[in-house]
Design a protein around this motif. Structure first.
Motif, PDB file in Angstrom:
ATOM      1  N   SER A   1      46.051 113.151  65.396  1.00 13.71           N
ATOM      2  CA  SER A   1      45.818 114.182  64.367  1.00 13.71           C
ATOM      3  C   SER A   1      44.518 114.941  64.580  1.00 13.71           C
ATOM      4  CB  SER A   1      45.847 113.553  62.965  1.00 13.71           C
ATOM      5  OG  SER A   1      47.090 112.930  62.729  1.00 13.71           O
TER       6      SER A   1
ATOM      7  N   ARG B   1      47.539 120.164  67.587  1.00 10.93           N
ATOM      8  CA  ARG B   1      46.920 119.020  66.906  1.00 10.93           C
ATOM      9  C   ARG B   1      47.816 117.786  66.925  1.00 10.93           C
ATOM     10  NH1 ARG B   1      43.960 119.490  61.006  1.00 10.93           N
ATOM     11  NH2 ARG B   1      42.878 117.489  61.094  1.00 10.93           N
ATOM     12  N   ASN B   2      49.134 117.986  66.819  1.00 10.00           N
ATOM     13  CA  ASN B   2      50.058 116.847  66.818  1.00 10.00           C
ATOM     14  C   ASN B   2      50.710 116.641  68.178  1.00 10.00           C
ATOM     15  OD1 ASN B   2      51.570 119.161  66.730  1.00 10.00           O
ATOM     16  ND2 ASN B   2      52.944 118.498  65.084  1.00 10.00           N
TER      17      ASN B   2
ATOM     18  N   MET C   1      52.733 120.024  59.378  1.00 12.66           N
ATOM     19  CA  MET C   1      52.250 118.852  60.098  1.00 12.66           C
ATOM     20  C   MET C   1      53.327 117.787  60.250  1.00 12.66           C
ATOM     21  SD  MET C   1      49.296 119.322  61.254  1.00 12.66           S
ATOM     22  CE  MET C   1      48.909 117.633  61.692  1.00 12.66           C
ATOM     23  N   GLU C   2      54.154 117.598  59.216  1.00 14.73           N
ATOM     24  CA  GLU C   2      55.167 116.554  59.248  1.00 14.73           C
ATOM     25  C   GLU C   2      56.523 117.164  59.548  1.00 14.73           C
ATOM     26  OE1 GLU C   2      54.493 113.451  59.178  1.00 14.73           O
ATOM     27  OE2 GLU C   2      52.372 113.756  58.730  1.00 14.73           O
TER      28      GLU C   2
END
Length: 271
Positions: free
Chosen positions: A21, A84-85, A231-232
């Motif tokens: 992350s 980022r991921n 993000m998810e």
């Protein structure tokens, strides 16, 4: 791999998995490029063909690694920002650095033959690059990193332009030019270029003054629908996102990335 009594040696291996992350920034840098540029007689203060080789290598890196969202380069270095991921190579630092250094070195040599065929590379002086990984926790620090690199580009290019004009057009030795510029401010260098050589530095090519920024371009709607600002994601969403990244247009810019405009117009770059 078959087991053997010698397999215990693997216990000495250590992997450094980069923090999850967080943004991964990989900077590749030319190894011994001062001697390399002298050997192949690069034009001073800027060699347009050599910069084209760098930019084409970086552009191809973007196409080969969809996890790169944006990169910035000038002179003999390029900085690549991974999402980022990103889970490329399970975020193993050694794998990322070795792959980026070796791939960029290979691409540079490939495009050199295309762009500068009149100067064939010799085994005694081949271009190679090293790489380092840095992990950043948030988008603002990432933006400050790219600001730092562009400010550095501006400072170095203004100095080099003034220095080489004094040497090539002002009749100075390199030592005399170096001494002449000790303690000078940016305004002093502008004045030297304009008063002595009738050169308005502001009219120099943007690629020299601002470096090169390469990124993937989407519409904001496509970015949101593709999940690039979330993000998810489910596994199916991740697959769709990767396909969209691969199909995205890779665009080269020579523009200001210090101010907010570039980033605000492309929110997907920092998710």
């Amino acid at each position: 791999m078959a087991n053997s009594k010698y397999e215990y040696v693997k216990n000495f291996e250590r992997e450094n998995h980069l923090l999850p992350s967080c943004y991964i920034l990989i900077r590749v840098d030319g190894r011994g490029f001062h001697k390399f540029s002298a050997h192949y007689e690069f034009a001073k203060p800027n060699d347009a063909a050599a910069l084209q080789v760098m930019n084409q290598a970086a552009e191809q890196m973007m196409r080969q690694f969809p996890d790169i969202s944006v990169c910035y380069g000038d002179s003999d270095e390029y900085s690549f920002l991974l999402r980022r991921n990103c889970e490329l190579f399970e975020r193993r630092e050694s794998k990322l650095t070795s792959t980026f250094a070796s791939t960029f070195s290979a691409l540079y040599q490939f495009y050199w033959r295309e762009v500068i065929p009149e100067k064939p590379l010799t085994v005694e002086r081949l271009p190679t690059f090293d790489a380092r990984c840095v992990v950043y926790p948030n988008a603002e620090i990432v933006r400050d990193y790219f600001r730092w690199r562009q400010v550095d580009c501006h400072i170095n290019n203004l100095y080099n332009t003034t220095f080489w004009y004094l040497v090539l057009h002002g009749g100075m030795t390199t030592k005399e030019a170096e001494n002449r510029l000790i303690g000078t401010l940016a305004s002093d260098k502008h004045e030297i270029l304009f008063s002595q050589f009738q050169l308005n530095y502001n009219n120099e090519p943007e690629a020299y003054k601002k470096g090169t920024t390469i990124c993937r371009e989407y519409s904001v709607v496509d970015a949101i629908e593709g999940g690039m600002m979330k993000m998810e994601l489910s596994e199916r969403q991740k697959q769709r996102e990767e396909k969209k990244r691969k199909k995205a247009k890779v665009v080269v810019h020579h523009t200001d990335i210090i101010n907010d405009k570039f980033w605000n117009e492309r929110p997907w770059l920092l998710q």
